[in-house]
Design an enzyme around this catalytic site. Sequence first.
Site, PDB file in Angstrom:
ATOM      1  N   ARG A 147       0.856  -1.175   0.000  1.00  0.00           N
ATOM      2  CA  ARG A 147       0.000   0.000   0.000  1.00  0.00           C
ATOM      3  C   ARG A 147       0.892   1.224   0.000  1.00  0.00           C
ATOM      4  O   ARG A 147       1.872   1.288   0.753  1.00  0.00           O
ATOM      5  CB  ARG A 147      -0.883  -0.018   1.254  1.00  0.00           C
ATOM      6  CG  ARG A 147      -1.967   1.034   1.261  1.00  0.00           C
ATOM      7  CD  ARG A 147      -2.706   1.086   2.595  1.00  0.00           C
ATOM      8  NE  ARG A 147      -2.075   2.017   3.516  1.00  0.00           N
ATOM      9  CZ  ARG A 147      -2.712   2.634   4.533  1.00  0.00           C
ATOM     10  NH1 ARG A 147      -3.989   2.386   4.758  1.00  0.00           N
ATOM     11  NH2 ARG A 147      -2.071   3.462   5.320  1.00  0.00           N
ATOM     12  N   TYR A 159      -3.475  11.627   6.252  1.00  0.00           N
ATOM     13  CA  TYR A 159      -3.647  10.255   6.723  1.00  0.00           C
ATOM     14  C   TYR A 159      -2.601   9.318   6.089  1.00  0.00           C
ATOM     15  O   TYR A 159      -2.336   9.393   4.894  1.00  0.00           O
ATOM     16  CB  TYR A 159      -5.044   9.723   6.364  1.00  0.00           C
ATOM     17  CG  TYR A 159      -5.082   8.219   6.455  1.00  0.00           C
ATOM     18  CD1 TYR A 159      -5.210   7.600   7.688  1.00  0.00           C
ATOM     19  CD2 TYR A 159      -4.880   7.427   5.331  1.00  0.00           C
ATOM     20  CE1 TYR A 159      -5.154   6.216   7.802  1.00  0.00           C
ATOM     21  CE2 TYR A 159      -4.821   6.051   5.423  1.00  0.00           C
ATOM     22  CZ  TYR A 159      -4.956   5.452   6.662  1.00  0.00           C
ATOM     23  OH  TYR A 159      -4.880   4.084   6.772  1.00  0.00           O
ATOM     24  N   ASP A 210      -5.206   3.800  -0.126  1.00  0.00           N
ATOM     25  CA  ASP A 210      -6.357   4.018   0.764  1.00  0.00           C
ATOM     26  C   ASP A 210      -6.777   5.485   0.688  1.00  0.00           C
ATOM     27  O   ASP A 210      -6.016   6.376   1.082  1.00  0.00           O
ATOM     28  CB  ASP A 210      -5.944   3.646   2.203  1.00  0.00           C
ATOM     29  CG  ASP A 210      -7.122   3.539   3.159  1.00  0.00           C
ATOM     30  OD1 ASP A 210      -8.224   3.976   2.791  1.00  0.00           O
ATOM     31  OD2 ASP A 210      -6.923   3.015   4.273  1.00  0.00           O
ATOM     32  N   HIS A 212      -9.349   6.548   2.335  1.00  0.00           N
ATOM     33  CA  HIS A 212      -9.782   6.783   3.716  1.00  0.00           C
ATOM     34  C   HIS A 212     -11.036   7.660   3.797  1.00  0.00           C
ATOM     35  O   HIS A 212     -11.102   8.612   4.581  1.00  0.00           O
ATOM     36  CB  HIS A 212      -8.628   7.369   4.544  1.00  0.00           C
ATOM     37  CG  HIS A 212      -8.507   6.752   5.914  1.00  0.00           C
ATOM     38  ND1 HIS A 212      -8.767   7.452   7.052  1.00  0.00           N
ATOM     39  CD2 HIS A 212      -8.169   5.502   6.306  1.00  0.00           C
ATOM     40  CE1 HIS A 212      -8.583   6.653   8.111  1.00  0.00           C
ATOM     41  NE2 HIS A 212      -8.231   5.474   7.674  1.00  0.00           N
ATOM     42  N   GLU A 236      -9.021   1.843  -1.858  1.00  0.00           N
ATOM     43  CA  GLU A 236      -9.765   1.522  -0.626  1.00  0.00           C
ATOM     44  C   GLU A 236     -10.589   2.709  -0.144  1.00  0.00           C
ATOM     45  O   GLU A 236     -10.136   3.853  -0.209  1.00  0.00           O
ATOM     46  CB  GLU A 236      -8.737   1.119   0.431  1.00  0.00           C
ATOM     47  CG  GLU A 236      -9.309   0.782   1.784  1.00  0.00           C
ATOM     48  CD  GLU A 236      -8.199   0.356   2.739  1.00  0.00           C
ATOM     49  OE1 GLU A 236      -7.155  -0.160   2.276  1.00  0.00           O
ATOM     50  OE2 GLU A 236      -8.371   0.548   3.950  1.00  0.00           O
ATOM     51  N   GLU A 262     -13.652  -1.703   6.478  1.00  0.00           N
ATOM     52  CA  GLU A 262     -12.940  -1.786   7.758  1.00  0.00           C
ATOM     53  C   GLU A 262     -13.738  -1.179   8.905  1.00  0.00           C
ATOM     54  O   GLU A 262     -13.490  -1.515  10.054  1.00  0.00           O
ATOM     55  CB  GLU A 262     -11.544  -1.160   7.658  1.00  0.00           C
ATOM     56  CG  GLU A 262     -11.541   0.337   7.467  1.00  0.00           C
ATOM     57  CD  GLU A 262     -10.128   0.894   7.311  1.00  0.00           C
ATOM     58  OE1 GLU A 262      -9.334   0.286   6.583  1.00  0.00           O
ATOM     59  OE2 GLU A 262      -9.838   1.926   7.918  1.00  0.00           O
ATOM     60  N   ARG A 283     -13.570  -5.734   3.475  1.00  0.00           N
ATOM     61  CA  ARG A 283     -12.483  -5.583   4.448  1.00  0.00           C
ATOM     62  C   ARG A 283     -12.910  -5.755   5.911  1.00  0.00           C
ATOM     63  O   ARG A 283     -12.184  -5.342   6.822  1.00  0.00           O
ATOM     64  CB  ARG A 283     -11.840  -4.193   4.262  1.00  0.00           C
ATOM     65  CG  ARG A 283     -10.937  -4.191   3.069  1.00  0.00           C
ATOM     66  CD  ARG A 283     -10.270  -2.873   2.810  1.00  0.00           C
ATOM     67  NE  ARG A 283      -9.627  -2.238   3.939  1.00  0.00           N
ATOM     68  CZ  ARG A 283      -8.534  -2.672   4.555  1.00  0.00           C
ATOM     69  NH1 ARG A 283      -7.946  -3.784   4.136  1.00  0.00           N
ATOM     70  NH2 ARG A 283      -8.025  -2.005   5.572  1.00  0.00           N
ATOM     71  N   HIS A 312      -8.947  -5.904   7.139  1.00  0.00           N
ATOM     72  CA  HIS A 312      -8.215  -4.856   7.826  1.00  0.00           C
ATOM     73  C   HIS A 312      -7.221  -5.513   8.788  1.00  0.00           C
ATOM     74  O   HIS A 312      -7.534  -6.511   9.423  1.00  0.00           O
ATOM     75  CB  HIS A 312      -9.277  -4.051   8.586  1.00  0.00           C
ATOM     76  CG  HIS A 312      -8.808  -2.859   9.303  1.00  0.00           C
ATOM     77  ND1 HIS A 312      -9.441  -2.386  10.425  1.00  0.00           N
ATOM     78  CD2 HIS A 312      -7.795  -1.995   9.064  1.00  0.00           C
ATOM     79  CE1 HIS A 312      -8.844  -1.288  10.848  1.00  0.00           C
ATOM     80  NE2 HIS A 312      -7.843  -1.019  10.040  1.00  0.00           N
ATOM     81  N   GLU A 339      -4.238  -7.293   5.143  1.00  0.00           N
ATOM     82  CA  GLU A 339      -3.398  -6.156   5.542  1.00  0.00           C
ATOM     83  C   GLU A 339      -2.501  -6.582   6.705  1.00  0.00           C
ATOM     84  O   GLU A 339      -2.934  -7.300   7.607  1.00  0.00           O
ATOM     85  CB  GLU A 339      -4.295  -4.989   5.985  1.00  0.00           C
ATOM     86  CG  GLU A 339      -3.523  -3.732   6.369  1.00  0.00           C
ATOM     87  CD  GLU A 339      -4.458  -2.576   6.768  1.00  0.00           C
ATOM     88  OE1 GLU A 339      -5.620  -2.834   7.136  1.00  0.00           O
ATOM     89  OE2 GLU A 339      -4.000  -1.422   6.702  1.00  0.00           O
ATOM     90  N   TRP A 402     -11.463  11.799   8.175  1.00  0.00           N
ATOM     91  CA  TRP A 402     -10.005  11.756   8.332  1.00  0.00           C
ATOM     92  C   TRP A 402      -9.370  10.832   7.311  1.00  0.00           C
ATOM     93  O   TRP A 402      -9.672   9.761   7.100  1.00  0.00           O
ATOM     94  CB  TRP A 402      -9.643  11.306   9.758  1.00  0.00           C
ATOM     95  CG  TRP A 402      -8.208  10.990   9.918  1.00  0.00           C
ATOM     96  CD1 TRP A 402      -7.121  11.802   9.640  1.00  0.00           C
ATOM     97  CD2 TRP A 402      -7.628   9.767  10.396  1.00  0.00           C
ATOM     98  NE1 TRP A 402      -5.955  11.184   9.924  1.00  0.00           N
ATOM     99  CE2 TRP A 402      -6.224   9.937  10.374  1.00  0.00           C
ATOM    100  CE3 TRP A 402      -8.178   8.557  10.832  1.00  0.00           C
ATOM    101  CZ2 TRP A 402      -5.358   8.922  10.785  1.00  0.00           C
ATOM    102  CZ3 TRP A 402      -7.332   7.562  11.236  1.00  0.00           C
ATOM    103  CH2 TRP A 402      -5.921   7.736  11.206  1.00  0.00           C
TER     104      TRP A 402
HETATM  105  O1  EZ4 Z   1      -7.177   4.151   9.876  1.00  0.00           O
HETATM  106  O2  EZ4 Z   1      -6.944   1.121  11.749  1.00  0.00           O
HETATM  107  O3  EZ4 Z   1      -6.415   0.511   6.041  1.00  0.00           O
HETATM  108  N1  EZ4 Z   1      -6.118   0.812   7.152  1.00  0.00           N
HETATM  109  C1  EZ4 Z   1      -6.640   1.856   7.805  1.00  0.00           C
HETATM  110  C2  EZ4 Z   1      -6.206   2.047   9.226  1.00  0.00           C
HETATM  111  C3  EZ4 Z   1      -7.245   2.766  10.077  1.00  0.00           C
HETATM  112  C4  EZ4 Z   1      -6.963   2.489  11.539  1.00  0.00           C
HETATM  113  C5  EZ4 Z   1      -8.003   3.167  12.442  1.00  0.00           C
HETATM  114  O4  EZ4 Z   1      -7.835   2.774  13.749  1.00  0.00           O
HETATM  115  O5  EZ4 Z   1      -7.409   2.595   7.242  1.00  0.00           O
HETATM  116  O6  EZ4 Z   1      -5.003   2.759   9.221  1.00  0.00           O
HETATM  117 CO    CO Z   2      -8.170   1.712   5.454  1.00  0.00          CO
END
Ligand code: EZ4
Ligand code: CO
Length: 402
Positions: A147, A159, A210, A212, A236, A262, A283, A312, A339, A402
């Site tokens: 990743r 992030y 990701d 996010h 992701e 996740e 996930r 996850h 992961e 986030w």
């Molecule tokens: O932000 O597990 O793909 N992995 C993620 C992680 C999540 C954290 C949150 O606690 O997105 O890094």
């Molecule tokens: Co993630």
Amino acid sequence: MQITDARVIVTCPGRNFVTLKILTEDGVYGLGDATLNGRELAVASYLNDHVIPLIIGRDARRIEDLWQYLYKGAYWRRGPVTMSAIAAVDTALWDIKGKVANLPVYQLLGGASREGVMVYGHANGTDVEDAVKSVAHYLDLGYKAIRVQSGVPGLSSTYGVGRGTMPYEPAEKGAAPENRWSTEAYLNFVPKLFARMRSEFGDEIHLLHDVHHRLTPIEAARAGRSLEPYHLFWLEDPTPGELQQGFRLIRQHTVTPLAVGEVFNTIFDCQQLIQEQLIDYIRTTVVHAGGISHLRKIAALAELHQVRTGSHGATDLSPVCMAAALHFDLSVHNFGVQEYMRHTDETDAVFPHEYGFQDGFMYPGDAPGLGVDIDEDLAAVYAYDPAFLPVNRTLDGTMHSW
Ligand code: EZ4
Ligand code: CO
């Protein structure tokens, strides 16, 4: 085989973990991860105050019945706190069943469907060239899937990017740190990041990314389309998963494979995404989605729709969850990738385990049960230390994912 005792162990060997230990009249015990990053004590209380009193005296062999008893018996359905608590009980009971049968849990789940579990590592950098170095490091370690996250020009923090030599850790001591976000800056940058990766590392290595949860569906569609030349293994959480029908729009515009789940807790959170084939990887995780028993049901639904699993596995999931995930991954037919972020040496010492990494793959080992233990004396050395996930605001100060 009665459950005679159960206790919740909260420890912080570098980060917080909540573990449920269930003991039986035969002297056999099992472990389940109950860690919910940033909200740990809510699950500890749910278990101590509302679950443990209900399970003492019950038959540890009746895993499915006890799952249904806790799920239906709560009356209040779903949610991360409830489902993490149920997951911890479920995982501990599978551990016990394996120990009693003298078999590793994956054998109880139908045996190995593959020789090893392909995992992806987390490369990241403050900028593109820093990320290139990080990917090279993971390639040296033998990873087949990586990743890639990078700082975005113009944004002070993003992030997925670590600080200094520290591995990226999704929780920080004290008040929640604040990131700043610009969708425009990100969308302009991310294809350049992956163009550079492919020119440096070629076509063979699996690259993942990701988002996010930070884009709208149409923005996510643009990201997916702009990344097509670099053929990601997956993109992701391109948009928040609550709006399951939002993925229809993304699918109309791009063939970049999508991975979601996740933050989901049950099969109901992902049934539309799976049944309409709006995603390619699901996930959901042992600890946050009701344990091994419920994850198998999600995987069975996904198998029907040619969706594969990609659980996850960040460091905020304990080695107990990692072990359970590997037994699941090894056995389930429609596994995709797992992961994997290495835990610190302090964490590994608290949770001695049989699983291991070799040449891009992981193996759960053949110890009876899950093959993971907890050193309670060492765990007691590390007192709970509150930490919070960062938050994110757009450049004008509006709260954002986030
Ligand atoms: O932000 O597990 O793909 N992995 C993620 C992680 C999540 C954290 C949150 O606690 O997105 O890094
Ligand atoms: Co993630």
